[in-house]
Scaffold this active site. Structure first.
Site, PDB file in Angstrom:
ATOM      1  N   LEU A  14       0.858  -1.194   0.000  1.00  8.00           N
ATOM      2  CA  LEU A  14       0.000   0.000   0.000  1.00  8.00           C
ATOM      3  C   LEU A  14       0.889   1.239   0.000  1.00  8.00           C
ATOM      4  CD1 LEU A  14      -3.029  -0.693   2.378  1.00  8.00           C
ATOM      5  CD2 LEU A  14      -3.004  -0.490  -0.098  1.00  8.00           C
ATOM      6  N   HIS A  15       1.640   1.400  -1.081  1.00 11.07           N
ATOM      7  CA  HIS A  15       2.520   2.548  -1.249  1.00 11.07           C
ATOM      8  C   HIS A  15       2.159   3.251  -2.541  1.00 11.07           C
ATOM      9  CE1 HIS A  15       5.128   1.443   2.075  1.00 11.07           C
ATOM     10  NE2 HIS A  15       4.926   0.195   1.694  1.00 11.07           N
ATOM     11  N   ALA A  16       2.468   4.521  -2.600  1.00  9.68           N
ATOM     12  CA  ALA A  16       2.274   5.333  -3.795  1.00  9.68           C
ATOM     13  C   ALA A  16       0.853   5.231  -4.358  1.00  9.68           C
ATOM     14  CB  ALA A  16       3.332   4.997  -4.836  1.00  9.68           C
TER      15      ALA A  16
END
Length: 85
Positions: A14-16
Site C-alpha cells: 500500500l505505497h504510492a
C-alpha cells in the site's frame, strides 16, 4: 461495524498509487474507516500519511474496519484495491 482481514497481494503493497486509491475510496464512503497492519494500532484510512506510515508490503495482513450504512460495500472496494496485484 464490519471488518475484513486481507493479505495484501499488490507488488508494491500500500505505497504510492495503491495507497492513494485506497485513501480516495475510503474518503468517498460515508463510513468511518480504519486500517491496521496485523494486530497493530488502527489508523484512519482517510489519511494518506497514516496509511503510508503503516509500511504495508506484499504479503502483509491488514485489518480494515468500517462503520456506517455503506460499510460492507466500502470494505469490498478497499479489499479489491489491496488485493490488486
Amino acid at each position: 461495524m464490519a471488518q475484513r482481514r486481507i493479505t495484501v497481494q499488490s507488488e508494491v503493497g500500500l505505497h504510492a498509487r495503491p495507497a492513494a486509491l485506497f485513501v480516495e475510496a475510503a474518503t468517498k464512503g460515508g463510513s468511518e474507516v480504519t486500517v491496521a497492519k496485523g494486530d497493530g494500532a488502527p489508523v484512519s484510512a482517510k489519511s494518506i500519511l497514516a496509511v503510508m506510515g503503516l509500511d504495508v508490503r506484499k504479503g502483509d495482513e491488514i485489518v480494515i474496519t468500517a462503520e456506517g450504512e455503506d460499510a460492507e460495500a466500502l470494505l469490498d472496494r478497499l479489499a479489491e484495491i489491496a488485493d490488486a496485484g
